[in-house]
Design an enzyme around this catalytic site. Structure first.
Site, PDB file in Angstrom:
ATOM      1  N   SER A  85       0.785  -1.237   0.000  1.00  0.00           N
ATOM      2  CA  SER A  85       0.000   0.000   0.000  1.00  0.00           C
ATOM      3  C   SER A  85       0.819   1.291   0.000  1.00  0.00           C
ATOM      4  CB  SER A  85      -0.917   0.004   1.233  1.00  0.00           C
ATOM      5  OG  SER A  85      -0.149   0.161   2.416  1.00  0.00           O
ATOM      6  N   THR A 100       1.252  -9.076  -5.187  1.00  0.00           N
ATOM      7  CA  THR A 100       0.139  -9.145  -4.225  1.00  0.00           C
ATOM      8  C   THR A 100      -1.117  -8.478  -4.784  1.00  0.00           C
ATOM      9  OG1 THR A 100       1.476  -9.361  -2.246  1.00  0.00           O
ATOM     10  CG2 THR A 100      -0.644  -8.241  -1.989  1.00  0.00           C
ATOM     11  N   THR A 134      -8.712   2.222  -3.749  1.00  0.00           N
ATOM     12  CA  THR A 134      -8.270   3.589  -3.419  1.00  0.00           C
ATOM     13  C   THR A 134      -8.754   4.594  -4.457  1.00  0.00           C
ATOM     14  OG1 THR A 134      -6.267   4.942  -3.367  1.00  0.00           O
ATOM     15  CG2 THR A 134      -6.106   2.911  -4.574  1.00  0.00           C
ATOM     16  N   ASP A 135      -8.843   5.856  -4.053  1.00  0.00           N
ATOM     17  CA  ASP A 135      -9.175   6.915  -5.024  1.00  0.00           C
ATOM     18  C   ASP A 135      -7.996   7.199  -5.955  1.00  0.00           C
ATOM     19  OD1 ASP A 135      -7.488   8.210  -3.206  1.00  0.00           O
ATOM     20  OD2 ASP A 135      -8.795   9.943  -2.914  1.00  0.00           O
ATOM     21  N   GLU A 136      -6.813   6.648  -5.618  1.00  0.00           N
ATOM     22  CA  GLU A 136      -5.636   6.926  -6.451  1.00  0.00           C
ATOM     23  C   GLU A 136      -5.760   6.307  -7.845  1.00  0.00           C
ATOM     24  OE1 GLU A 136      -1.807   6.807  -4.516  1.00  0.00           O
ATOM     25  OE2 GLU A 136      -2.733   7.015  -2.547  1.00  0.00           O
ATOM     26  N   TYR A 160       1.880   1.696  -7.548  1.00  0.00           N
ATOM     27  CA  TYR A 160       0.858   1.303  -6.566  1.00  0.00           C
ATOM     28  C   TYR A 160      -0.540   1.465  -7.148  1.00  0.00           C
ATOM     29  CZ  TYR A 160      -2.530   1.994  -2.799  1.00  0.00           C
ATOM     30  OH  TYR A 160      -3.667   1.935  -2.020  1.00  0.00           O
ATOM     31  N   LYS A 164      -3.457  -1.310  -8.159  1.00  0.00           N
ATOM     32  CA  LYS A 164      -4.804  -1.315  -7.565  1.00  0.00           C
ATOM     33  C   LYS A 164      -5.857  -1.189  -8.668  1.00  0.00           C
ATOM     34  CE  LYS A 164      -5.960  -1.422  -3.830  1.00  0.00           C
ATOM     35  NZ  LYS A 164      -6.256  -2.537  -2.884  1.00  0.00           N
ATOM     36  N   PRO A 295       8.635  11.429  -7.521  1.00  0.00           N
ATOM     37  CA  PRO A 295       8.369  11.452  -8.964  1.00  0.00           C
ATOM     38  C   PRO A 295       6.904  11.107  -9.253  1.00  0.00           C
ATOM     39  CG  PRO A 295       9.964   9.705  -8.378  1.00  0.00           C
ATOM     40  CD  PRO A 295       9.629  10.435  -7.110  1.00  0.00           C
TER      41      PRO A 295
END
Ligand SMILES: NC(=O)c1ccc[n+]([C@@H]2O[C@H](COP(=O)([O-])OP(=O)(O)OC[C@H]3O[C@@H](n4cnc5c(N)ncnc54)[C@H](O)[C@@H]3O)[C@@H](O)[C@H]2O)c1
Length: 357
Positions: A85, A100, A134-136, A160, A164, A295
């Site tokens: 995460s 994962t 996630t909102d990412e 990441y 997701k 970055p």
């Protein structure tokens, strides 16, 4: 009484979900967790002796062990939180994130789907697979007023968030292709007790208490929408028990703050709650140090959480001010928890711990 299989239940949000289910509902829980560096059984010590709690040390990439867990525990719902995460770690070494977050989610989906197919009709209809994301995955916002909604196109920026986003797509495909009963939630940044001290808020609290620099990326102008973790845990339980199959719910705190504002809030709370400072520190704010930006750093995230409020009646109970006060107070009162993280003893003691399988 239902049994909920919670992957990643020894992590920050997962442990809040497990504590909420055991302390505030009649349901039982089986935690499935590999116990990476981010998994901490100390975070579950309040519920570990409860008869409605069970733990299995399992990697979600291991299909045969997952099959044994499903056969043994016969869960009614799955809440899938296990993931790598931390964005900075994904930049330094993306491989564990691919393993994962993508392969692990695929493996779990397949284990859960085969288990679900063999259930009797009543249990099959009631079964839910809730994927926590996630909102990412939406990338970032550059305006000041626009918000992520459930239909915002995906545009992840980091390894990441890309991993997701991939897992979200797999979950949707399993719904569409196999009729597997999935629900997805996408949440903004969480904060609160039991947060691993590599993340912004606990890192700043603990560095300040030790008189170390408070490193702020770039100019600190990045905006995040902060949600108190216990509010998130309640939202997730509401979604898995009352949400509609196939739907996505965005979850947010309506608390947009620049990173630098968050750091100032922490410093001000510490001035009030921990006024005796380390030697040589006049004001906690003097420790703020600007460092080279990450970055690809996303500029602004902000969630429109109107759907979950309208359709499921969930709203966050904490404001940013009340949640931050609780968080800083918790770190001041729970030094043993974070000292054991900082000195590594939380992880050393579990070597040799075996799953009961
Ligand atoms: N922290 C946030 O602000 C935030 C916001 C929105 C969504 N999320 C999502 O919520 C979920 C939980 O986040 P968190 O902050 O609690 O994460 P965390 O890093 O604190 O915990 C992750 C947990 O998953 C376990 N885990 C990792 N790899 C595993 C594997 N292969 N098999 C089994 N267990 C494994 C770890 O041991 C740990 O207990 C993640 O899916 C994350 O993407 C987090």
């Amino acid at each position: 009484m239902r049994k909920i299989l919670v992957t990643g239940g020894a992590g920050f949000i997962g442990s809040a979900v497990v504590r909420h289910i055991i302390e505030d509902t009649k349901d039982s829980v089986v935690v499935v967790d590999k116990l990476t560096y981010a998994g901490n059984l100390d975070s579950l010590s309040d519920v570990a002796d409860n008869e409605r709690y069970a733990f299995e040390q399992v990697d979600i990439c291991n299909r045969s062990t997952l099959d044994e867990v499903f056969a043994k525990h016969q869960p009614d719902f799955v809440m899938h939180l296990a993931a790598e995460s931390h964005v900075d770690r994904s930049i330094d070494g993306p491989s564990a994130f691919i393993e994962t977050n993508i392969i692990g989610t695929y493996t779990l989906l397949e284990a859960a789907r085969h288990y679900w197919m063999a259930l009797d009709t009543v249990r099959k209809q009631a079964f839910r697979f809730h994927h926590i994301s996630t909102d990412e995955v939406y990338g970032d916002l550059h305006g000041t007023d626009d918000l992520f909604t459930e239909t915002t196109p995906y545009a992840p920026s980091s390894p990441y968030s890309a991993s997701k986003a991939s897992s979200d797509h797999l979950v949707r495909a399993w719904l569409r292709t196999y009729g597997f009963p999935t629900i997805v939630t996408n949440c903004s940044n969480n904060y609160g007790p039991y947060h691993f001290p590599e993340k912004l808020i606990p890192l700043m609290i603990l560095n300040a208490l030790e008189g170390k620099p408070l490193p702020v990326y770039g100019n600190g102008a990045q905006i995040r929408d902060w949600l108190f973790v216990e509010d998130h845990a309640k939202a997730l339980y509401k979604v898995v028990t009352e949400g509609v199959i196939g739907e996505t719910y965005n979850i947010g705190g309506h608390n947009e703050r620049k990173n630098i504002e968050v750091v100032h809030t922490i410093c001000q709370l510490l001035e009030e709650l921990a006024p005796s400072k380390p030697a040589g520190v006049a004001k906690y704010e003097d420790l703020i140090t600007y460092v080279t930006d990450r970055p690809g750093h996303d500029m602004r995230y902000a969630i429109d959480a109107g759907k979950i409020e309208r359709e499921l009646g969930w709203k966050p109970q904490e404001t940013f001010e009340s949640g931050m006060r609780k968080t800083v107070s918790w770190y001041l009162a729970n030094q043993v928890w974070w000292q054991r993280v900082l000195d590594g003893s939380y992880a050393r003691e579990r070597i040799g711990l075996k799953s009961s399988l």
